[in-house]
Design a protein around this motif. Structure first.
Motif, mmCIF file in Angstrom:
data_model
loop_
_atom_site.group_PDB
_atom_site.id
_atom_site.type_symbol
_atom_site.label_atom_id
_atom_site.label_comp_id
_atom_site.label_asym_id
_atom_site.label_seq_id
_atom_site.Cartn_x
_atom_site.Cartn_y
_atom_site.Cartn_z
ATOM 1 N N ARG A 269 0.935 -1.179 -0.142
ATOM 2 C CA ARG A 269 -0.048 -0.163 0.043
ATOM 3 C C ARG A 269 0.866 1.398 0.054
ATOM 4 N N GLN A 271 0.829 4.927 0.918
ATOM 5 C CA GLN A 271 -0.143 5.949 1.808
ATOM 6 C C GLN A 271 0.635 7.334 1.677
ATOM 7 N N ASP A 278 -4.515 12.052 9.676
ATOM 8 C CA ASP A 278 -3.507 11.080 10.328
ATOM 9 C C ASP A 278 -3.386 11.325 11.846
ATOM 10 N N CYS A 287 -8.383 9.392 5.194
ATOM 11 C CA CYS A 287 -6.836 8.844 5.138
ATOM 12 C C CYS A 287 -6.519 7.812 6.123
ATOM 13 N N SER A 290 -8.176 4.615 5.756
ATOM 14 C CA SER A 290 -7.439 3.947 4.664
ATOM 15 C C SER A 290 -6.099 3.345 5.108
ATOM 16 N N THR A 291 -5.435 4.036 6.055
ATOM 17 C CA THR A 291 -4.290 3.549 6.477
ATOM 18 C C THR A 291 -4.371 2.259 7.462
ATOM 19 N N TYR A 308 4.777 4.766 3.578
ATOM 20 C CA TYR A 308 4.176 6.018 3.941
ATOM 21 C C TYR A 308 5.068 7.106 3.379
ATOM 22 N N THR A 350 -4.961 -0.771 -3.736
ATOM 23 C CA THR A 350 -5.232 0.593 -4.269
ATOM 24 C C THR A 350 -6.589 0.348 -5.142
ATOM 25 N N HIS A 374 -12.930 2.125 1.033
ATOM 26 C CA HIS A 374 -12.606 3.168 1.814
ATOM 27 C C HIS A 374 -13.845 3.698 2.661
#
Length: 379
Positions: A269, A271, A278, A287, A290-291, A308, A350, A374
């Motif tokens: 992933r 990100q 976050d 965000c 999804s993380t 990340y 994704t 998501h």
């Protein structure tokens, strides 16, 4: 500072390289002293340059550049060579493209007026000579040196940087002559688009774009380096966090690695940092969700990597979608991290097919793509 490919080396065999095939063809031609046409962008709207290795300059090559070009003959050299030859950038240059022109020069020896094709070929070869000194030239002259940025096209996507990168990739001295091509249909304008392609095809010159060369360097060069690693306990599993320094933006990025990450179809992933989501838990984006979903997916698989990516220092912390240039940079950094981790192919987590396509263009094999769901929190 971002580093360009340095020093003279033999050209890498086509079989050992990945990236745009046209670039491999251009490298081979350049190594043999042939000219190459480099267009400024994929759409050719800013024209193109006829480029050849300065050390291979002949009166015939210069005559072709002058005949079909603007007559404004430049030579791209490295910043270190420019410093050695005492050719600083003109301080008050207001070139809108940011080109770092220096004072014009002629070779001091073995020339007459300096303007003929024979004289300018001598000047070009002298500029490429590693034994040349500041006293080897008279100033002003009839050849225009350009200082290419040290990072090449990875730092500045300009024709000068592309010319020097191509010279080095071809095993030549890092110095290349370049001249804008003029339209044969309308001599008042630069050649563009299909006319550039016809010009190159008719004469057997390879044609590439600056973007092609950038992709080649990203596919075949090292753009990230691991700087530290530590074990971290996250909500879903115990990961190994590996920090990477990127030469593309001079920032640190992190890969959260779980289990055996080398091999085929590794869940990955990408990100991007989102400060308000976050850290501060903003409800205006998903965000953070999804993380955590990506980390949970990787933990359920028992292996995988979450990359990340930090935001550029000059972007707004409230921005949502990255600009195209930033998105391209992010993809290049992620591809570099995937290669460093020795991942053969990825299961890209994704919903965006374009993200998988962008990685594939940089030589990363995307075996599968898992479109995550998501979950956006309600306001």
């Amino acid at each position: 500072m971002t580093q360009a490919p340095t020093g003279r080396r033999p050209p890498v065999s086509a079989q050992a390289e990945i990236g745009p095939p046209a670039v491999r063809e251009a490298i081979a031609a350049f190594a043999q002293g042939m000219p190459v046409v480099i267009v400024d962008s994929e759409h050719d709207e800013n024209g193109g340059d006829l480029v050849f290795a300065a050390e291979c300059a002949t009166p015939q090559l210069v005559a072709v550049a002058v005949r079909y070009g603007s007559g404004f003959l430049c030579v791209a050299i490295t910043e270190s060579d420019a410093d050695r030859l005492e050719l600083p950038a003109i301080r008050r240059s207001h070139d809108p493209h940011g080109s770092a022109y220096t004072v014009t020069v002629d070779a001091r020896e073995a020339i007459s007026t300096g303007i003929s094709a024979t004289d300018r070929a001598i000047t070009l070869r002298t500029l490429a000579d590693p034994n040349a000194e500041p006293s080897s030239f008279t100033r002003p002259g009839h050849v225009v040196p350009l200082r290419a940025s040290a990072g090449g096209v990875l730092q500045r996507p300009g024709a000068a940087e592309a010319a020097v990168d191509l010279a080095v990739l071809a095993g030549r001295r890092p110095s290349a002559a370049l001249c804008k091509l003029v339209s044969e249909n309308d001599p008042r304008e630069l050649a563009q688009g299909s006319e550039l392609r016809r010009f190159a095809q008719h004469r057997g010159f390879p044609l590439i774009s600056v973007a092609d060369l950038r992709d080649h360097r990203l596919c075949n060069g090292v753009v990230v380096a691991p700087t530290a690693r530590t074990n971290v306990r996250l909500a879903h599993a115990d990961f190994t966090a590996v920090s990477y320094h990127s030469i593309l933006d001079e920032r640190e990025h992190i890969a959260f690695v779980l289990g055996n990450h080398s091999g085929e179809s590794v869940p990955v992933r990408i990100q991007r940092e989102c400060l308000i989501g976050d850290v501060f838990g903003s409800h205006r984006c998903d965000c953070a969700d999804s993380t955590h979903q990506a980390l949970a997916t990787i933990a359920a698989a028992g292996h995988g990597v979450l990359i990340y990516l930090r935001s550029p220092v000059n972007t707004s912390v409230l921005g949502h979608r990255p600009a195209a240039t930033i998105a391209n940079r992010d993809t290049a950094i992620a591809a570099g991290i995937v290669r460093d981790l020795d991942i053969s192919s990825v299961d890209l987590l994704t919903p965006y097919a374009a993200e998988a396509d962008a990685l594939a263009r940089l030589g990363i094999r995307v075996a599968t793509r898992t479109a995550q769901l998501h979950t956006t929190r309600s306001a």
